[in-house]
Design an enzyme around this catalytic site. Sequence first.
Site, mmCIF file in Angstrom:
data_model
loop_
_atom_site.group_PDB
_atom_site.id
_atom_site.type_symbol
_atom_site.label_atom_id
_atom_site.label_comp_id
_atom_site.label_asym_id
_atom_site.label_seq_id
_atom_site.Cartn_x
_atom_site.Cartn_y
_atom_site.Cartn_z
ATOM 1 N N GLU A 1 42.408 -16.610 16.823
ATOM 2 C CA GLU A 1 43.060 -16.393 18.125
ATOM 3 C C GLU A 1 43.738 -17.672 18.634
ATOM 4 O OE1 GLU A 1 41.695 -13.763 20.976
ATOM 5 O OE2 GLU A 1 41.619 -12.258 19.401
ATOM 6 N N CYS B 1 37.204 -1.802 15.745
ATOM 7 C CA CYS B 1 36.462 -3.033 15.995
ATOM 8 C C CYS B 1 35.109 -2.842 15.324
ATOM 9 C CB CYS B 1 36.311 -3.217 17.507
ATOM 10 S SG CYS B 1 35.117 -4.459 18.003
ATOM 11 N N ASP C 1 40.216 -1.463 20.465
ATOM 12 C CA ASP C 1 39.602 -2.714 20.009
ATOM 13 C C ASP C 1 39.280 -3.583 21.214
ATOM 14 O OD1 ASP C 1 38.769 -4.736 18.150
ATOM 15 O OD2 ASP C 1 40.634 -5.789 18.534
ATOM 16 N N HIS D 1 39.741 -9.104 12.538
ATOM 17 C CA HIS D 1 40.564 -10.325 12.559
ATOM 18 C C HIS D 1 40.722 -10.932 11.163
ATOM 19 C CE1 HIS D 1 39.841 -10.393 16.901
ATOM 20 N NE2 HIS D 1 40.708 -11.371 17.019
#
Lengths: 288, 288
Positions: free
Chosen positions: B157, B74, B11, B192
């Site tokens: 994040e 990803c 990823d 995510h």
Amino acid sequence: VTHQSPIVVIDSGLGGLTVARAIRSVLPNERIVYFGDTARLPYGSKSAVTVTTFVKQIIGYLRSHCPKHIVIACNTATALALPSLRAEFPDLSISGVIDPGARAAAEAAGEKLRPVIGVIATEATIRSKAYERALRRRRNHAHILLRSTPLLVPIIEEGRDMNDTVVRLAVAQYLQPLVERKIDVLLLGCTHYPLLKGLFVEMLGMAVHVIDSAQTCAEDVRRRLSAAGLLHRGDVSDRSFQCYVTDDSPKFSELASKFLGFEVDPPTWVKPEELYNQHSAALLRQAI
Amino acid sequence: VTHQSPIVVIDSGLGGLTVARAIRSVLPNERIVYFGDTARLPYGSKSAVTVTTFVKQIIGYLRSHCPKHIVIACNTATALALPSLRAEFPDLSISGVIDPGARAAAEAAGEKLRPVIGVIATEATIRSKAYERALRRRRNHAHILLRSTPLLVPIIEEGRDMNDTVVRLAVAQYLQPLVERKIDVLLLGCTHYPLLKGLFVEMLGMAVHVIDSAQTCAEDVRRRLSAAGLLHRGDVSDRSFQCYVTDDSPKFSELASKFLGFEVDPPTWVKPEELYNQHSAALLRQAI
């Protein structure tokens, strides 16, 4: 190096264009070479070793332009890498954005014995304590409040402006602890943030000085060139603006004029592997 | 390659850990090697050439582990690079997250003749039209609504969760046009996004299926290994989880357990230049 040599401006991506814009405004006749490391951006969440390696490669690549001055137009790269860049390239004139910004903030704080200075920046810049040190050298008795504001770069790069509700809410959240502590000065410690300057001024009121390091950085460059006798002696017909990027996405061209305030030619694409090859070639030359 | 060989999960950074977590849950006895390209993340705003080069370097670097399967965990890298990766490494078994996600979304749409399927993902994934193609192959009559949601990765994040007001406002903004068009299915096209799944479900209501590609990707890996007779035949005492990252910032260790749901050893740091050297060495071998 002559007065006709270019000024090189280096950034992780688009943000440094606000510095390039200020340089163009202060020194309208100069040739400017801009490098945006768009394949590896952002720098603000990454470590000192990583960012220093990236910028050394870029300077190695751009040396062939014989720059009369190099501006590290990225707060994170200045904070993490400037001393090692100067050590690695002792023959080049290199400056950053942090010292000029800290000087302007210290001056804006005026006569107060214990002014409260707020700094907003990326995580890496805050973690480096570079602004804290630069401010302490000038105003040892100031209260310094540091705040990382990691959403602001992506918000600006998405093209949102100060009227967007997400932007207003995020900025209000980030500024709240600074407002509560009644800051006298807000230092914008990231070259993207001038695009939201109007919002900071609106939320903080006229009593707080909002300092944009792009402008003071450009004045610092003029002072350096003047001291070295290297100010361009031609007129605006000699000027040029050349861009390099490491990623070939359309984003740079789409947003560049917004940051810059004028149109530019499409950028030249330098693949990251060309930077590494440059670096390997240099190592090989050293080894032979 | 034997049943004891590891599964490699690649990823741009942390997001793929949600896929690794799903693989660990579906295949609890396997050895897993995780690679997060944290020095060059994010991939979602970058071009196909850049992302493809990065992932080829990573696979070249990890070949020495003799992986029995490689998962491109990803969405951006799957969308932009999977066909060229398979062409470059014909001897390796490589899969991505898009086909499994599209299959699950197509199934979740049920019996409706013209279901409305929404996909949210990064700019690069949306621009690639990879989800559109994968969904069309299965449900040619579906209405497909694609929306890039570039703030969600930085929001996650930064460590914000679904109770944060900025998160709620940004998600509400992004979902509004999908809600207005009465979607039947929302496909989370970025690894995510499962961290905000609760918020999507809350805002869309129970009538909308929210599809998380991590789970279906893990099931796809099990199916592939089973078909190849390569499922691990030992027990959980053989399993391991090894991480590599390209940046040495503390961020990966700080957030990894949040994405993964269990603790891991600190990652091994591979500098980006080691990936290029690997690549140069391969080119050199070809040249000789």
